[in-house]
Design a protein around this motif. Structure first.
Motif, short mmCIF file in Angstrom:
data_model
loop_
_atom_site.label_atom_id
_atom_site.label_comp_id
_atom_site.label_asym_id
_atom_site.label_seq_id
_atom_site.Cartn_x
_atom_site.Cartn_y
_atom_site.Cartn_z
N GLY A 152 0.91 -1.39 0.03
CA GLY A 152 0.10 -0.13 0.06
C GLY A 152 0.92 1.21 0.10
N ASP A 153 1.90 1.41 0.71
CA ASP A 153 2.95 2.38 0.91
C ASP A 153 3.39 2.64 -0.66
OD1 ASP A 153 2.37 2.41 3.45
OD2 ASP A 153 4.48 1.65 3.94
N GLU A 154 3.90 1.32 -1.33
CA GLU A 154 4.52 1.67 -2.49
C GLU A 154 3.65 2.25 -3.53
OE1 GLU A 154 7.50 -2.21 -1.99
OE2 GLU A 154 5.83 -2.43 -3.26
N LEU A 155 2.34 1.71 -3.62
CA LEU A 155 1.33 2.12 -4.64
C LEU A 155 0.93 3.55 -4.41
CD1 LEU A 155 -1.16 -0.87 -4.86
CD2 LEU A 155 0.09 0.04 -6.52
N SER A 156 0.50 3.91 -3.16
CA SER A 156 0.31 5.18 -2.75
C SER A 156 1.39 6.32 -3.16
CB SER A 156 0.01 5.54 -1.23
OG SER A 156 0.89 5.36 -0.55
N VAL A 157 2.72 6.05 -2.55
CA VAL A 157 3.70 6.71 -3.29
C VAL A 157 3.94 6.94 -4.66
CG1 VAL A 157 6.16 7.04 -2.93
CG2 VAL A 157 4.82 6.79 -0.97
N ALA A 158 4.08 5.83 -5.28
CA ALA A 158 3.98 5.88 -6.81
C ALA A 158 3.00 6.73 -7.51
CB ALA A 158 4.07 4.35 -7.37
N ARG A 159 1.78 6.49 -6.82
CA ARG A 159 0.78 7.65 -7.62
C ARG A 159 0.76 8.84 -7.19
NH1 ARG A 159 -3.79 2.86 -5.99
NH2 ARG A 159 -3.61 1.59 -7.95
N ALA A 160 1.37 9.15 -6.06
CA ALA A 160 1.69 10.67 -5.57
C ALA A 160 2.80 11.08 -6.40
CB ALA A 160 1.95 10.69 -3.80
N LEU A 161 3.72 10.50 -6.71
CA LEU A 161 4.94 10.86 -7.68
C LEU A 161 4.37 11.15 -8.97
CD1 LEU A 161 7.79 8.82 -5.84
CD2 LEU A 161 7.57 11.39 -5.88
N SER A 162 3.58 10.28 -9.41
CA SER A 162 2.87 10.33 -10.74
C SER A 162 2.12 11.59 -10.76
CB SER A 162 2.26 9.08 -11.09
OG SER A 162 1.56 9.30 -12.36
N ASP A 163 1.44 11.73 -9.98
CA ASP A 163 0.48 13.09 -10.05
C ASP A 163 1.28 14.33 -9.93
OD1 ASP A 163 -1.64 14.83 -9.49
OD2 ASP A 163 -1.39 14.78 -7.48
N LEU A 164 2.74 14.26 -9.16
CA LEU A 164 3.57 15.36 -8.86
C LEU A 164 4.23 15.49 -10.59
CD1 LEU A 164 4.92 17.58 -7.42
CD2 LEU A 164 6.39 15.74 -6.70
N SER A 165 4.47 14.34 -11.21
CA SER A 165 5.23 14.39 -12.48
C SER A 165 4.27 14.99 -13.42
CB SER A 165 5.74 13.09 -12.97
OG SER A 165 6.14 13.06 -14.03
N HIS A 166 2.87 14.74 -13.43
CA HIS A 166 2.03 15.04 -14.48
C HIS A 166 1.95 16.74 -14.14
CE1 HIS A 166 0.91 10.93 -15.02
NE2 HIS A 166 0.61 11.47 -16.10
N GLN A 167 1.94 17.12 -12.86
CA GLN A 167 1.82 18.65 -12.70
C GLN A 167 2.86 19.30 -13.22
OE1 GLN A 167 0.49 19.70 -8.73
NE2 GLN A 167 -0.16 17.63 -8.48
N LEU A 168 4.26 18.73 -12.90
CA LEU A 168 5.39 19.61 -13.51
C LEU A 168 5.34 19.46 -15.12
CD1 LEU A 168 8.13 18.10 -11.11
CD2 LEU A 168 7.86 20.13 -11.73
N LEU A 169 4.84 18.51 -15.92
CA LEU A 169 4.76 18.71 -17.05
C LEU A 169 3.85 19.60 -17.56
CD1 LEU A 169 4.96 14.76 -18.30
CD2 LEU A 169 6.63 16.46 -18.98
N SER A 170 2.87 19.63 -16.97
CA SER A 170 1.70 20.78 -17.35
C SER A 170 2.10 22.04 -17.11
CB SER A 170 0.49 20.42 -16.18
OG SER A 170 -0.10 19.06 -16.94
N ARG A 171 2.76 22.24 -15.88
CA ARG A 171 3.33 23.63 -15.72
C ARG A 171 4.36 24.16 -16.71
NH1 ARG A 171 5.15 25.54 -9.83
NH2 ARG A 171 2.82 25.51 -9.61
#
Length: 94
Positions: A57-76
């Protein structure tokens, strides 16, 4: 590499994980970027039929948080390029 004119910058990422019952929430916070900080969020839930393995659960939630952050950086980045060039950006959006 002294004298090459290189500049170094440091951005720091902090990840917080909160477990509540069968749900795990992660928050990835990026600091040091000009303009403040960015926050990505991710969650994971244990299926009641599955064995409860908190590390997964830790791995999945962290991976999803980092993916969300990555998408935000690309959009910005795409937005900043469009503002700077006054032209639409193609193939950069997440």
């Amino acid at each position: 590499m002294a004298g090459t004119g290189e500049r170094r910058k440091t951005w720091n990422a902090e990840i917080n994980i909160v477990e509540a019952g069968t749900e795990v929430r992660a928050e990835a916070r990026l600091r040091g970027k000009e303009g403040g900080q960015m926050v990505g969020e991710g969650t994971a839930k244990c299926n009641p039929a599955d064995e409860n393995v908190p590390a997964i659960g830790d791995e999945l939630s962290v991976a999803r948080a980092l993916s969300d952050l990555s998408h935000q950086l690309l959009s910005r980045a795409a937005h900043d390029i469009e503002v700077h060039t006054a032209r639409p950006v193609e193939r950069l959006h997440a």
